[in-house]
Design a protein around this motif. Structure first.
Motif, PDB file in Angstrom:
ATOM      1  N   UNK A 105       6.236  38.811  36.206  1.00  0.00           N
ATOM      2  CA  UNK A 105       6.403  37.683  35.299  1.00  0.00           C
ATOM      3  C   UNK A 105       7.231  36.562  35.908  1.00  0.00           C
ATOM      4  N   UNK A 106       7.851  36.817  37.059  1.00  0.00           N
ATOM      5  CA  UNK A 106       8.567  35.734  37.726  1.00  0.00           C
ATOM      6  C   UNK A 106       7.631  34.608  38.160  1.00  0.00           C
ATOM      7  N   UNK A 107       6.360  34.911  38.317  1.00  0.00           N
ATOM      8  CA  UNK A 107       5.404  33.876  38.733  1.00  0.00           C
ATOM      9  C   UNK A 107       5.342  32.763  37.696  1.00  0.00           C
ATOM     10  N   UNK A 108       5.134  33.059  36.399  1.00  0.00           N
ATOM     11  CA  UNK A 108       5.208  31.973  35.411  1.00  0.00           C
ATOM     12  C   UNK A 108       6.640  31.545  35.084  1.00  0.00           C
ATOM     13  N   UNK A 109       7.595  32.484  35.138  1.00  0.00           N
ATOM     14  CA  UNK A 109       8.970  32.115  34.799  1.00  0.00           C
ATOM     15  C   UNK A 109       9.540  31.090  35.773  1.00  0.00           C
ATOM     16  N   UNK A 110       9.035  31.071  36.994  1.00  0.00           N
ATOM     17  CA  UNK A 110       9.485  30.103  37.986  1.00  0.00           C
ATOM     18  C   UNK A 110       9.344  28.672  37.482  1.00  0.00           C
ATOM     19  N   UNK A 111       8.402  28.439  36.571  1.00  0.00           N
ATOM     20  CA  UNK A 111       8.030  27.083  36.186  1.00  0.00           C
ATOM     21  C   UNK A 111       8.591  26.638  34.834  1.00  0.00           C
ATOM     22  N   UNK A 112       9.370  27.483  34.154  1.00  0.00           N
ATOM     23  CA  UNK A 112       9.801  27.122  32.802  1.00  0.00           C
ATOM     24  C   UNK A 112      11.293  26.816  32.714  1.00  0.00           C
ATOM     25  N   UNK A 113      11.981  26.858  33.856  1.00  0.00           N
ATOM     26  CA  UNK A 113      13.376  26.425  33.937  1.00  0.00           C
ATOM     27  C   UNK A 113      14.302  27.168  32.973  1.00  0.00           C
ATOM     28  N   UNK A 114      14.027  28.456  32.765  1.00  0.00           N
ATOM     29  CA  UNK A 114      14.907  29.267  31.929  1.00  0.00           C
ATOM     30  C   UNK A 114      14.640  29.171  30.446  1.00  0.00           C
ATOM     31  N   UNK A 115      13.612  28.401  30.063  1.00  0.00           N
ATOM     32  CA  UNK A 115      13.336  28.189  28.629  1.00  0.00           C
ATOM     33  C   UNK A 115      11.858  28.394  28.311  1.00  0.00           C
ATOM     34  N   UNK A 116      11.384  29.645  28.313  1.00  0.00           N
ATOM     35  CA  UNK A 116       9.961  29.883  28.070  1.00  0.00           C
ATOM     36  C   UNK A 116       9.532  29.733  26.614  1.00  0.00           C
ATOM     37  N   UNK A 117      10.492  29.589  25.688  1.00  0.00           N
ATOM     38  CA  UNK A 117      10.145  29.589  24.269  1.00  0.00           C
ATOM     39  C   UNK A 117      10.064  28.192  23.656  1.00  0.00           C
ATOM     40  N   UNK A 118      10.293  27.153  24.445  1.00  0.00           N
ATOM     41  CA  UNK A 118      10.053  25.800  23.949  1.00  0.00           C
ATOM     42  C   UNK A 118       8.545  25.540  23.953  1.00  0.00           C
ATOM     43  N   UNK A 119       8.066  24.558  23.185  1.00  0.00           N
ATOM     44  CA  UNK A 119       6.616  24.284  23.199  1.00  0.00           C
ATOM     45  C   UNK A 119       6.063  24.043  24.600  1.00  0.00           C
ATOM     46  N   UNK A 120       6.751  23.214  25.395  1.00  0.00           N
ATOM     47  CA  UNK A 120       6.299  22.947  26.753  1.00  0.00           C
ATOM     48  C   UNK A 120       6.454  24.185  27.633  1.00  0.00           C
ATOM     49  N   UNK A 121       7.558  24.919  27.397  1.00  0.00           N
ATOM     50  CA  UNK A 121       7.785  26.143  28.160  1.00  0.00           C
ATOM     51  C   UNK A 121       6.721  27.185  27.880  1.00  0.00           C
ATOM     52  N   UNK A 122       6.328  27.332  26.630  1.00  0.00           N
ATOM     53  CA  UNK A 122       5.284  28.285  26.264  1.00  0.00           C
ATOM     54  C   UNK A 122       3.960  27.938  26.937  1.00  0.00           C
TER      55      UNK A 122
END
Length: 377
Positions: free
Chosen positions: A277-294
């Protein structure tokens, strides 16, 4: 050039403590290329002594270092009473270490952690352990030219110098094995697995997600028995294990969690593998639960091509019988069919010759090394 140590108090301070890592990695082009920002909300829970189940039997102190009015480093000190009961020692732990390249700042952080640990009656410090051996641990000493996989750590090379110069020595060395699924001799592995399965009268199956809680209890039972003699191992409490299982369930894949059963239907072994999951987490800057992060998490997570085998466990009476070959052939078969062509087996104690032999059999290369350091205090 004064250095000030501050004790972290409250939610706002904890978030500032976590966010400091961005100052280290974002400002360095090479580090930023590989570093994967932690999920801030997850770290906030992990450092919350009122919520994270570890702190039912552990205490935590967080410290920040300030140089000329600017934050320059972070460290956590942990007293794990359950560890000391199991191992009959007086070891404290440190983790969540981030620091500018300044020995005086690092020394001040380690001084603060060791002083707090001594107040707990402890006589040694060990780390990085963030915050327990069942979480993230080890400082990277080899393999800086590739990103970490899910739930593994990454750090600047100079961190090791800061730690050693403070007086730490090597406690244990850990390995991460890279496995190219395309290079596995899958035919040979299938023959070995079939032979073991027939000889021992065993069956293998995937996890039953509709019976998740009962399946978790089987994993917990084997995990605690299989790892009982391992260096630094502390059996998880039911509450800790349930918390971990709940956090991993949303990303668990049915065909990556296997159980081996004997002829009477008793579960005698398991393996836990997760997509990287680090592959997508690399791109969300620590915030995967924001609309843009999701959206970005979904977008970059569509075609994950790597996975990590986090743990395998076999009951003591079934060790050295080749059970692992059954587990590995199913993992490799599934990965090959669905485009997951690389994997990491981590972490493995460097002193664990049996696991290293297993990794080599399936074409593994020890491409990353970590150290857990120790120092008398």
């Amino acid at each position: 050039m004064s250095i000030e140590i501050r004790r972290v108090e409250g939610k706002r301070d904890r978030k500032q403590f976590i966010r400091f890592a961005w100052d280290i990695y974002r400002k360095d082009e090479r580090l930023n290329r590989y570093w994967v920002p932690p999920v801030i909300s997850d770290y906030m829970k992990t450092l919350d002594t009122a919520r994270y189940p570890l702190y039912d039997h552990a205490d935590l102190a967080l410290f920040t270092a300030w140089k000329n009015g600017q934050m320059a480093g972070t460290i956590a000190a942990i007293e794990n009473r359950r560890h000391n009961e199991v191992h009959q020692d007086k070891v404290g732990f440190w983790g969540f270490f981030e620091c500018i390249d300044d020995q005086k700042v690092a020394d001040a952080l380690f001084d603060a952690a060791s002083a707090w640990l001594r107040t707990k009656g402890l006589n040694a410090m060990r780390g990085p352990v963030s915050p327990s051996m069942n979480d993230q641990c080890g400082m990277l000493v080899k393999g800086f030219d590739s990103a970490p996989v899910f739930l593994m750590l990454y750090n600047p090379e100079y961190y090791n110098r800061l730690v050693v110069n403070y007086g730490h020595s090597t406690g244990q060395e850990l390995l991460a094995w890279y496995i190219d699924q395309k290079k596995i001799d899958i035919g040979r592995l299938r023959k070995i697995a079939a032979h073991v399965q027939k000889r021992e009268q065993l069956t293998i199956r995937t996890i039953r997600m509709n019976d998740f809680q009962n399946e978790v209890e089987k994993i917990r039972d084997i995990y605690n028995k299989a790892w009982e003699k391992n260096w630094g191992f502390v059996p998880m409490t039911d509450k800790e294990f349930d918390h971990m299982a709940k956090s991993l369930k949303p990303i668990a894949k049915e065909h990556f969690i296997y159980f081996v059963e004997d002829r009477d239907g008793r579960t005698i072994g398991f393996s836990l593998t997760l997509p990287d999951m680090n592959i997508p987490l690399k791109h969300v800057n620590g915030n995967p639960l924001t609309p843009w992060g999701l959206f970005k998490f979904w977008w970059y997570g569509r075609n994950i091509s790597a996975f990590r085998t986090i743990t395998m466990g076999v009951l003591p009476e079934y060790r050295n019988k080749g059970i692992d070959s059954m587990l590995n052939v199913h993992i490799a078969d599934y990965g090959g069919r669905f485009g997951l062509f690389s994997s990491e087996m981590s972490w493995v104690l460097k002193s664990n010759e049996a696991m290293s032999k297993l990794a080599k059999v399936i074409g593994g290369i020890p491409y990353k090394e970590y150290v857990i350091y120790e120092k008398s205090i």
